[in-house]
Design an enzyme around this catalytic site. Structure first.
Site, short mmCIF file in Angstrom:
data_model
loop_
_atom_site.label_atom_id
_atom_site.label_comp_id
_atom_site.label_asym_id
_atom_site.label_seq_id
_atom_site.Cartn_x
_atom_site.Cartn_y
_atom_site.Cartn_z
N ALA A 89 4.95 -86.78 6.31
CA ALA A 89 5.27 -87.52 5.08
C ALA A 89 4.34 -87.02 3.99
CB ALA A 89 5.10 -89.02 5.29
N GLU A 128 16.49 -85.20 6.67
CA GLU A 128 15.46 -86.01 7.34
C GLU A 128 15.92 -87.47 7.43
OE1 GLU A 128 11.65 -83.27 5.92
OE2 GLU A 128 12.12 -85.11 4.83
#
Length: 219
Positions: free
Chosen positions: A84, A104
């Site tokens: 992230a 994703e």
């Protein structure tokens, strides 16, 4: 003192503990995910294969001899492992620095458990210091930009980037995202937006955070 890359490597390998034999593994995109792919290769003969969120990850998986399945061939995934750009205490994230946010998001939706692997520099109290990526259909670029300004952001077109889906990326600066789920819904509802790099509705289930004192597990 561990380098940032060493911290990324530590969490990439720590994620291997969550991989179950005879399953298909969801694999993300980016430098931290690449370390996980290296780790995954050490047990490639004990898993069925992987579903990948980007062309770059697919190439690396195949180079290491891991079978890659199309998302449409898979009903559900036990786990999805990805990095992230920012993560808060509620495991809500900003992703998309590598422009793979839509794929994703699809894999995260299929997976029962989302394991986020980050170094501690990515942990924040409030999301938004990292520019928020939005994948946009090209003809909607100006319109979406105007709508993002209304939401308090400063949209910047990411020059020279075309996503694996053939779209563009707008990075939104200047946001302090105190209600990530609400903002995720608002941006997703703008005509022409494919998806926004806020992973708030579908937050991570586990975060593995690389620190100088080892890997911290947040659940």
């Amino acid at each position: 003192m561990m380098s940032q890359d060493e911290l990324k490597k530590s969490v990439g390998w720590a994620a291997l503990n969550y991989v179950k034999p005879d399953t298909i593994v969801g694999v993300g995109t980016g430098t931290t995910a690449l370390h996980f792919i290296d780790a995954l290769a050490t047990m490639k003969n004990r898993i069925i294969g992987a579903v990948s969120s980007s062309e770059a990850s697919t190439i690396k998986l195949k180079q290491l001899g891991i079978n890659v399945f199309d998302c449409n061939e898979v009903d559900d995934l036990e786990i999805y492992v990805d990095g992230a750009d920012e993560i808060n205490h509620n495991m809500q994230m900003i992703k998309g620095g590598g422009a793979a946010l839509t794929r994703e998001k699809i894999i995260a939706a299929i997976a029962r458990k989302f394991i986020c692997i980050v170094d501690e520099s990515k942990c924040v109290n409030v999301l938004g210091r990292f520019p928020l990526p939005v994948e946009v259909i090209p003809m909607a670029r100006s319109y979406v930009g105007r709508e993002l300004v209304k939401l308090g952001g400063q949209p910047v077109y990411r020059q020279g980037v075309v996503t694996d889906n053939g779209n563009i990326i707008i990075d939104v600066r200047g946001l302090s995202i105190v209600n990530p789920i609400e903002l995720e819904h608002k941006i997703n509802n703008i005509a022409g937006v494919v998806s926004v790099g806020l992973f708030a509705d579908r937050a991570a289930n586990v975060a593995l955070v690389g620190t100088a004192n080892g890997v911290k597990v947040l659940e």
